[in-house]
Motif scaffolding. Structure first.
Motif, mmCIF file in Angstrom:
data_model
loop_
_atom_site.group_PDB
_atom_site.id
_atom_site.type_symbol
_atom_site.label_atom_id
_atom_site.label_comp_id
_atom_site.label_asym_id
_atom_site.label_seq_id
_atom_site.Cartn_x
_atom_site.Cartn_y
_atom_site.Cartn_z
ATOM 1 N N ASN A 164 0.839 -1.201 0.000
ATOM 2 C CA ASN A 164 0.000 0.000 0.000
ATOM 3 C C ASN A 164 0.873 1.250 0.000
ATOM 4 O OD1 ASN A 164 -2.458 -1.332 0.049
ATOM 5 N ND2 ASN A 164 -2.533 -1.419 2.282
ATOM 6 N N THR A 191 -1.963 2.688 -7.713
ATOM 7 C CA THR A 191 -3.175 3.380 -8.169
ATOM 8 C C THR A 191 -2.821 4.692 -8.849
ATOM 9 O OG1 THR A 191 -4.593 2.360 -6.497
ATOM 10 C CG2 THR A 191 -5.320 4.480 -7.385
ATOM 11 N N GLN A 233 -10.059 1.186 -8.293
ATOM 12 C CA GLN A 233 -10.150 0.628 -6.949
ATOM 13 C C GLN A 233 -11.402 1.187 -6.281
ATOM 14 O OE1 GLN A 233 -6.964 1.797 -4.303
ATOM 15 N NE2 GLN A 233 -7.016 -0.147 -3.242
ATOM 16 N N GLN A 263 -18.279 -5.396 -8.086
ATOM 17 C CA GLN A 263 -17.040 -5.559 -8.853
ATOM 18 C C GLN A 263 -17.328 -6.165 -10.218
ATOM 19 O OE1 GLN A 263 -14.108 -4.416 -9.632
ATOM 20 N NE2 GLN A 263 -13.189 -4.949 -7.654
ATOM 21 N N ASP A 303 -7.748 -2.263 -11.049
ATOM 22 C CA ASP A 303 -7.092 -1.852 -9.809
ATOM 23 C C ASP A 303 -7.638 -2.663 -8.638
ATOM 24 O OD1 ASP A 303 -5.660 -0.587 -7.853
ATOM 25 O OD2 ASP A 303 -6.272 1.444 -8.397
ATOM 26 N N GLU A 304 -6.896 -3.678 -8.237
ATOM 27 C CA GLU A 304 -7.200 -4.563 -7.110
ATOM 28 C C GLU A 304 -8.633 -5.107 -7.180
ATOM 29 O OE1 GLU A 304 -5.666 -3.867 -3.293
ATOM 30 O OE2 GLU A 304 -4.052 -2.567 -3.959
ATOM 31 N N GLU A 355 -10.085 -6.967 -3.987
ATOM 32 C CA GLU A 355 -10.135 -6.296 -2.685
ATOM 33 C C GLU A 355 -11.544 -6.356 -2.084
ATOM 34 O OE1 GLU A 355 -8.508 -2.119 -0.833
ATOM 35 O OE2 GLU A 355 -9.662 -2.023 -2.689
ATOM 36 N N GLU A 415 -2.556 -5.663 -8.156
ATOM 37 C CA GLU A 415 -3.066 -6.684 -7.245
ATOM 38 C C GLU A 415 -2.102 -6.886 -6.085
ATOM 39 O OE1 GLU A 415 -5.294 -8.628 -5.410
ATOM 40 O OE2 GLU A 415 -6.222 -8.477 -7.392
#
Length: 203
Positions: A36, A41, A83, A139, A157-158, A161, A190
């Motif tokens: 992180n 991002t 994300q 998602q 983007d992820e 999550e 990811e």
């Protein structure tokens, strides 16, 4: 088919990306991994011109996109699933999907059947508002909305999550199907190593 050269991006005086160079080959899945806060991002937002780089070049299908705004980059064939998904919570599933068609100037066209083949759950909830969907359903909706634009490059983007494992496998199956078709390249951000290693050609 996609390349970044010398990308530098800052938030005010705080520089986040330093001279980033990388490429995504046609029909391949490239995964960008990192902890992180290291700029993953930020990189995707810079590709879509949602953040203005200090310097650098973005090349897509042999065309320099550096001076183009985000809507023109999307029309050139770059799909983006941010994300947090960013669906419209007060719109229905169908209305969210139709946004993808409107972006392509096809607002009155029907939703392509292959979208429902990839995400059959969406067909059963077309009249539901986005806000009542589970995280996994949101998602799937966000990915479907991006795919409606028929991108040549999909930025994710992820996508795992906050998603329950059963839906993660469903999303993985969709991405594997897209990869096998060779119809698009995918740049995947990811943190879930097993998911990334099963999908990616390059990490």
């Amino acid at each position: 088919m996609f390349e970044i050269q010398g990308l530098n991006v800052s938030y005010g005086d705080s520089q986040v990306l330093w001279d980033v160079d990388f490429s995504v080959p046609d029909g391949r899945v490239v995964c960008l991994m990192g902890r992180n806060g290291v700029g993953k991002t930020t990189l995707l937002k810079s590709i879509m011109d949602l953040l203005k780089p200090r310097s650098g070049t973005v090349i897509f299908q042999n065309e320099c996109l550096t001076a183009l705004p985000s809507d023109q980059r999307a029309k050139r064939g770059i799909g983006y699933v941010p994300q947090g998904r960013d669906i419209f919570p007060d719109m229905t599933v169908l209305e969210n999907l139709r946004i993808g068609l409107i972006a392509q100037g096809q607002g009155h066209a029907p939703i392509p059947d292959d979208i429902y083949e990839l995400f059959p759950v969406l067909r059963t909830m077309l009249d539901r508002k986005g806000v009542v969907l589970s995280g996994g359903q949101q998602q799937q909706l966000a990915i479907a909305r991006a795919l409606i634009t028929r991108p040549s490059l999909l930025l994710l983007d992820e996508p795992t999550e906050g998603i329950q494992p059963s839906v993660v496998y469903e999303i993985e199956a969709v991405l594997q199907r897209l990869k096998t078709s060779g119809s698009m390249a995918i740049l995947l951000v990811e943190q879930y190593l097993d998911f990334a290693s099963r999908l990616a050609d390059y990490v």
